[in-house]
Design an enzyme around this catalytic site. Structure first.
Site, mmCIF file in Angstrom:
data_model
loop_
_atom_site.group_PDB
_atom_site.id
_atom_site.type_symbol
_atom_site.label_atom_id
_atom_site.label_comp_id
_atom_site.label_asym_id
_atom_site.label_seq_id
_atom_site.Cartn_x
_atom_site.Cartn_y
_atom_site.Cartn_z
ATOM 1 N N SER B 157 -18.152 -129.674 73.036
ATOM 2 C CA SER B 157 -17.578 -130.983 73.309
ATOM 3 C C SER B 157 -16.655 -131.391 72.156
ATOM 4 O O SER B 157 -15.732 -130.641 71.830
ATOM 5 C CB SER B 157 -18.714 -131.989 73.506
ATOM 6 N N ARG B 227 -23.646 -146.433 75.862
ATOM 7 C CA ARG B 227 -24.369 -145.173 75.909
ATOM 8 C C ARG B 227 -24.836 -144.847 77.324
ATOM 9 O O ARG B 227 -24.795 -143.694 77.750
ATOM 10 C CB ARG B 227 -25.582 -145.246 74.972
ATOM 11 N N ASP B 323 -19.869 -128.933 84.758
ATOM 12 C CA ASP B 323 -19.370 -129.885 83.755
ATOM 13 C C ASP B 323 -18.090 -130.531 84.291
ATOM 14 O O ASP B 323 -17.051 -129.899 84.354
ATOM 15 C CB ASP B 323 -19.100 -129.133 82.444
ATOM 16 N N HIS B 356 -22.209 -131.552 81.672
ATOM 17 C CA HIS B 356 -21.703 -131.366 80.316
ATOM 18 C C HIS B 356 -22.838 -131.131 79.314
ATOM 19 O O HIS B 356 -22.701 -130.381 78.359
ATOM 20 C CB HIS B 356 -20.903 -132.607 79.921
ATOM 21 N N ASP B 357 -23.954 -131.806 79.553
ATOM 22 C CA ASP B 357 -25.121 -131.689 78.678
ATOM 23 C C ASP B 357 -25.609 -130.248 78.511
ATOM 24 O O ASP B 357 -26.317 -129.946 77.547
ATOM 25 C CB ASP B 357 -26.274 -132.514 79.260
#
Lengths: 209, 390
Positions: B157, B227, B323, B356-357
């Site tokens: 990232s 967040r 992602d 994405h994680d």
């Protein structure tokens, strides 16, 4: 672009050795459809080439990267246009042409990217196939080409004669051509195209623009 | 909490290197920053010829505790599955360095640090920083650690952005580079998500124009909302559905109110709340902005290939199928540029439904690729790869 499974006869390894014999030591080489990287590995060990690969399957790419080869996940039909002109001394398309969607476009791209192009493919014109079609009326299924028509990755079969015509159409110069027998060895005599087209199980061509 | 946060910004529990005004950093935005400091952790041992150093670059809200427990949260190192003894980035063989980014809040100069000119927190008086500023700061750290060439630079990232910037800015110092789940420029959609997050922080009355430390308050609600929104972008619809579905939280039926009826709501609220305990709101503004400004090609006349021209670096690029924040296509743009500049590049798209994680999670295919690539690179570099039994 997965390479055609060439059975257990070792025909594939024979094919690799022949291809390797055409490559100049230390050359910049791109192997398209490099599978698990066996040919690239051979070229890097024995010819000290600066080798790169392209492979469609994630399993193949991972196997290559895990053995230290530089390989990108990609598709010969789509991703060759990303390479600049004359990027490599040799571009190799081994046992993959018949599995591409647009073989002519792929061949033109190869000739653009590489100074030399090495293409190997199974010869659909071999006598065994002709006899099967003639006598059984079915698409040939052989030890070397074990797929049925409905589940084969090989969607564009050609014969040696067909390939020679294609080379002429795209103005490729044929520097070397070899027909391989069932054991993957070169047919040990020169003969007219029609003879090779009948007895060659596979063919290997060295081309240039 | 806020006194704590201020304290850890100046005096983190990790190693810190401090630089005087004479060794000021010249920032992309113009001004010189100094005195300044950079907080970092190291793992493993630097070999005699200093050829086994691996720099790990962290993502937006990461920190220097890549492979050791975070002293403030007590959680394991954020990439301890990938980095550590016997792991793919094997600290028995490689000397691993991970530094808190410039603009961060765990010991490297950022908006929560003390501005030496005023004795107050920097707040918004800190000049904006860029990805390149972060990388330049890391380069100064390496100079002082006596490391000329990095065996590898790896990150996901925003960490991947730093990896790409390293390869472009210091090609001769980077033997191999592993940018994961990243892009050579931040997309419009990603800038949009970041803007939502920043607006949430700044809309909190406790933000006080960035001067919340002095007022003894903290824009926790705003940062938590930021967040929560961001966290959704790190996941994928299938992963969310598998984990939470429409399941209710500790109740049999919906309450016809605005409590967290659904598990996903409760989960996001928890993510938001735990985040504000460990991250500085102003730092969130600065670091998201650094990502927004990242456009590597723009520094090279719009040609990404030019950024990597004659690059001696071996690249291994990875993306994940699900992602959508940094989709595979972004990685392919980089691969194409590297091919066009005749660089040495490998590219793997890892099959995963975790969004994405995935780059932070247990992804065996990613681990195998990193291990294999580093082993090949170690052989090429002439250092003993793990498992070679030396």
């Amino acid at each position: 672009m997965s390479r055609v499974q060439l059975s257990e006869t070792g025909a594939s390894r024979g094919d690799h050795r022949l291809v390797a014999g055409l490559v100049t030591p230390g050359a910049r080489v791109l192997d398209i459809g490099c599978g698990d990287g066996a040919l690239l590995d051979l070229l890097m060990r024995e010819k000290q080439v600066d080798g790169r690969g392209m492979e469609l399957s994630q399993a193949g790419v991972n196997a290559c990267v895990a053995r230290g080869l530089s390989v990108v996940q990609g598709d010969a039909d789509r991703d060759l246009e990303d390479y600049p002109d004359d990027a490599f001394d040799f571009v190799i398309l081994s046992q993959t042409l018949q599995a591409t969607r647009a073989p002519r476009k792929v061949l033109e791209q190869l000739l653009r990217i590489g100074e030399h192009v090495i293409v190997s493919f199974p010869n659909f014109g071999v006598w065994r196939n002709r006899l099967q079609l003639l006598f059984t009326g079915s698409m040939p299924v052989t030890e070397h080409l074990p797929y049925s028509w409905y589940d084969t990755p090989n969607i564009h079969f050609c014969t040696i004669r067909d390939f020679v015509s294609l080379c002429r159409e795209v103005d490729a110069r044929m520097e070397k051509a070899m027909a391989l027998n069932a054991r993957g060895e070169p047919v040990p005599f020169t003969a007219p195209w029609w003879v090779w087209n009948l007895i060659g199980e596979q063919a290997v061509f060295l081309l240039r623009r | 909490m806020s006194a704590d946060a201020a304290n850890r910004a100046d005096h983190p529990s990790s190693k810190v290197m401090r630089f005087s005004a004479d060794a000021a950093l010249t920032l992309d935005s113009g001004p010189k920053l100094g005195p300044w400091q950079i907080a970092y952790e190291t793992y493993g041992t630097l070999n005699a010829d200093r050829s086994n150093a691996v720099l790990v670059c962290h993502a937006l809200t990461g920190d220097q505790y890549v492979a050791s427990p975070n002293p403030y949260t007590g959680k394991p190192g954020w990439w301890s599955m990938l980095v550590g003894p016997g792991r793919p980035v094997d600290t028995n063989h490689y000397f691993v360095i991970c530094a808190n980014v410039l603009g961060g809040c765990l010991g490297t100069t950022g908006p929560a640090s003390t501005n030496p000119a005023t004795g107050q927190r920097w707040g918004l008086d800190l000049p904006l920083v860029t990805i390149r500023d972060m990388v330049n700061a890391q380069a100064v750290l390496l100079d002082h650690l006596g490391i000329e060439t990095l065996f590898a630079v790896i990150g996901g990232s925003m960490g991947g952005m730093q990896v790409l910037q390293w390869a472009a800015s210091y090609p001769e110092r980077v033997f191999s580079a592993i940018p994961i789940a990243t892009a050579a420029r931040h997309s419009s959609q990603n800038i949009a998500f970041h803007e939502v997050g920043r607006q949430a922080v700044m809309a909190d009355p406790n933000w006080c124009g960035g001067r919340y430390f002095e007022r003894g308050v903290r824009p926790s609600k705003g940062l938590a909302v930021a967040r929560m929104a961001a966290h959704i972008t790190y996941l994928s619809d299938p992963a969310l559905h598998r984990k939470f579905g429409r399941n209710l939280q500790d109740r049999e039926t919906v309450t016809f109110g605005f409590d967290a009826d659904f598990q996903i709501e409760s989960y996001l609220r928890h993510q938001g709340m735990t985040f504000v305990d460990r991250f500085d709101p102003n730092s969130y503004l600065y670091v998201t902005r650094a990502m927004d400004y990242f456009d590597l090609a723009a520094d090279y006349d719009g040609s990404l290939a030019r950024a990597f021209l004659h690059s001696p670096t071996r690249f291994c690029i990875m993306s994940f199928t699900s992602d959508w924040l940094f989709p595979t296509e972004e990685s392919k743009v980089v691969v194409r540029a590297l091919n066009a500049s005749a660089a040495n590049v490998s590219f793997v798209e890892v099959e995963s439904d975790r969004g994405h994680d995935a780059f932070l999670l247990d992804e065996p295919e990613m681990f195998r690729t990193v291990r294999g690539f580093l082993t090949g690179a170690a052989n090429a570099r002439g250092i003993t790869p793990p498992g070679a039994g030396a």
